[in-house]
Scaffold this active site. Structure first.
Site, PDB file in Angstrom:
ATOM      1  N   ALA A 125       0.836  -1.128   0.038  1.00  0.00           N
ATOM      2  CA  ALA A 125       0.042   0.139  -0.184  1.00  0.00           C
ATOM      3  C   ALA A 125       0.898   1.324  -0.136  1.00  0.00           C
ATOM      4  CB  ALA A 125      -1.097  -0.026   1.349  1.00  0.00           C
ATOM      5  N   LEU A 126       1.380   1.618  -1.235  1.00  0.00           N
ATOM      6  CA  LEU A 126       2.086   2.903  -1.448  1.00  0.00           C
ATOM      7  C   LEU A 126       1.378   3.889  -2.078  1.00  0.00           C
ATOM      8  CD1 LEU A 126       4.938   4.473  -1.202  1.00  0.00           C
ATOM      9  CD2 LEU A 126       5.485   3.217  -3.329  1.00  0.00           C
ATOM     10  N   SER A 127       0.913   3.579  -3.311  1.00  0.00           N
ATOM     11  CA  SER A 127       0.252   4.633  -4.120  1.00  0.00           C
ATOM     12  C   SER A 127      -1.037   5.202  -3.614  1.00  0.00           C
ATOM     13  CB  SER A 127      -0.145   3.773  -5.619  1.00  0.00           C
ATOM     14  OG  SER A 127       1.039   3.529  -6.082  1.00  0.00           O
ATOM     15  N   GLU A 128      -1.438   6.433  -4.082  1.00  0.00           N
ATOM     16  CA  GLU A 128      -2.413   7.152  -3.846  1.00  0.00           C
ATOM     17  C   GLU A 128      -2.855   7.916  -5.135  1.00  0.00           C
ATOM     18  OE1 GLU A 128      -1.737   9.799  -0.516  1.00  0.00           O
ATOM     19  OE2 GLU A 128      -1.227   8.329   0.921  1.00  0.00           O
ATOM     20  N   SER A 133       3.326   7.990  -9.498  1.00  0.00           N
ATOM     21  CA  SER A 133       4.868   8.260 -10.128  1.00  0.00           C
ATOM     22  C   SER A 133       5.429   9.142  -8.851  1.00  0.00           C
ATOM     23  CB  SER A 133       4.994   8.899 -11.122  1.00  0.00           C
ATOM     24  OG  SER A 133       4.345   7.960 -12.049  1.00  0.00           O
ATOM     25  N   THR A 159      -3.013  -3.946  -5.538  1.00  0.00           N
ATOM     26  CA  THR A 159      -3.158  -5.250  -5.865  1.00  0.00           C
ATOM     27  C   THR A 159      -3.301  -6.098  -4.563  1.00  0.00           C
ATOM     28  OG1 THR A 159      -1.505  -4.888  -7.757  1.00  0.00           O
ATOM     29  CG2 THR A 159      -2.037  -7.328  -6.789  1.00  0.00           C
ATOM     30  N   ARG A 243      10.576  -4.451  -9.239  1.00  0.00           N
ATOM     31  CA  ARG A 243      10.730  -4.235 -10.871  1.00  0.00           C
ATOM     32  C   ARG A 243      10.976  -5.377 -11.736  1.00  0.00           C
ATOM     33  NH1 ARG A 243      12.805   1.966  -9.703  1.00  0.00           N
ATOM     34  NH2 ARG A 243      10.600   2.905  -9.273  1.00  0.00           N
ATOM     35  N   GLY A 340      -7.599 -11.985 -38.074  1.00  0.00           N
ATOM     36  CA  GLY A 340      -8.719 -11.919 -37.591  1.00  0.00           C
ATOM     37  C   GLY A 340      -9.145 -12.726 -36.292  1.00  0.00           C
ATOM     38  N   GLU A 363       4.520  -0.516 -10.984  1.00  0.00           N
ATOM     39  CA  GLU A 363       6.100  -0.560 -10.554  1.00  0.00           C
ATOM     40  C   GLU A 363       6.745   0.503 -11.073  1.00  0.00           C
ATOM     41  OE1 GLU A 363       6.346  -2.330  -8.108  1.00  0.00           O
ATOM     42  OE2 GLU A 363       5.762  -4.419  -7.958  1.00  0.00           O
TER      43      GLU A 363
END
Length: 383
Positions: A125-128, A133, A159, A243, A340, A363
């Site tokens: 739990a890092l991103s907000e 970035s 995730t 990464r 196709g 990441e």
């Protein structure tokens, strides 16, 4: 066809063979239906944990597999070649265990065996919403209160959000920029913690991604990892390894697309000859194979550096950049080879193409990777 590997030991060769058996028997038959129905495969992670595959790069003394990163990443690639959502989940779980292993006290580390054994699944739990970035701009707060911290704020794009048994949480304990961020281990069923509705994504639909909302949730101070204010360096050091995990996932996905395209070009005929005999498609397949093998080499080089205790941050960014860009190109070309048919859901390559796109984003976007690489080049040149 399976990737042509040169394992570093007989033990590694046996582990990779075991992984292929599990993948063929337990993952490959379920992947398409689970992705179609956005079904989160929690039981698969328990199976992988009990098989010893969830804790491979961690020491045996704490319940891990004691394997070098070079081997762990190739296992991850094998899983991704059958089911990318599960491989990404493995990578995120490994990432979530890292701060506890690297920065936890001996008492805190007593939880590692159940985490690495698959009974507990982790999230990072890092991103907000306004700090993706630019992770240093995060606003979720952890306010000291007696013998614990009261958490308020929201996290985005997590995730296993709502599915994880624990989260490694990065929150602001002081208004001093990146030096005011701390790292806490939180229970997934914490009072005051709720998960948002899972995101409706174009790919990796078997991997739940959701926001997390902390409304006065309380975390005991005994679950502070490292010191107050050490969270940002912890996050960055974990992401270097993360990464590499995504690079391996991307190569596995690209290998699957290549294999599908080659098989199709061998059995499909036009003008009385198999497609693979036409130079236009033969050269396209050759370029796809070159991209897959080149990308594999980049992540293996970075992993070997990590295993030897050498700096590998620049190489990790290069691997993530090269491998995920290659996956996007190879999966797109696989759709082209199938024509196709490739654009229909009767064949898996359209799903591979959708799944590849996000690997250029999470990441650290590939634009961020280019910035990281350039900064390393400038720093190294100035020495």
């Amino acid at each position: 066809m399976p990737a042509d590997r040169v394992p570093p030991s007989e033990e590694a060769a046996e582990l990779l063979a075991l992984t292929r058996e599990i993948v063929a028997a337990e993952l490959a038959p379920r992947a398409a239906e689970a992705e179609e129905n956005s079904a989160f495969p929690r039981d698969v992670f328990r199976l992988l944990g009990r098989s010893g595959l969830l804790g491979l790069p961690y020491p045996e003394s704490c319940g891990g597999g004691g394997q070098p990163y070079e081997v762990y990443l190739q296992v991850l690639e094998e899983v991704a070649s059958a089911w990318a959502s599960v491989a990404v989940g493995m990578s995120v779980h490994t990432l979530a265990c890292y701060p506890l292993h690297a920065f936890g006290t001996d008492k805190q580390k007593q939880r590692l065996p159940e985490m690495l054994g698959g009974e507990l699944l982790g999230g990072y739990a890092l991103s907000e919403t306004d700090a993706g970035s630019d992770a240093g701009a995060l606003k979720t707060r952890a306010v000291r209160d007696g013998d614990g911290y009261v958490i308020t704020g929201s996290k985005a794009w997590i995730t296993h959000g709502g599915e994880a048994d624990f989260y490694v949480l990065f929150a602001r304990t002081a208004d001093t920029g990146t030096s005011g961020i701390s790292c806490l281990l939180t229970d997934g069923r914490l009072a005051g913690l709720t998960a948002g509705t899972p995101e409706r994504k174009m790919g990796l639909t078997g991997s739940t991604t959701a926001s997390l909302h902390f409304d006065g949730a309380r975390v005991p101070d005994e679950w502070l990892l490292g010191a107050e204010g050490q969270g940002f360096p912890i996050a960055l050091s974990a992401l270097d390894s993360g990464r590499l995990g995504i690079a391996a996932c991307a190569v596995g996905l690209a290998q699957a697309a290549l294999d599908e395209a080659v098989a199709y070009a061998l059995q499909r005929e036009q003008f009385g000859s198999p497609l693979i005999e036409f130079q236009g498609l033969a050269f396209l397949l050759a370029d796809m194979a070159a991209a897959v093998e080149s990308a594999r080499c980049t992540y293996l080089d970075a992993a070997r550096r990590k295993d030897r205790g050498l700096p590998f941050a620049r190489q990790a960014s290069i691997a993530k950049l090269v491998a995920t860009d290659a996956a996007m190109k190879v999966t797109t070309d696989a759709v082209q080879v199938l024509g196709g048919n490739g654009y229909t859901r009767d064949y898996p390559v359209e799903r591979y193409m959708r799944e590849a796109k996000v690997m250029q984003i999470f990441e650290g976007t590939n634009q961020i990777q280019r910035m990281v690489i350039a900064r390393h080049l400038a720093r190294d040149a100035a020495k």
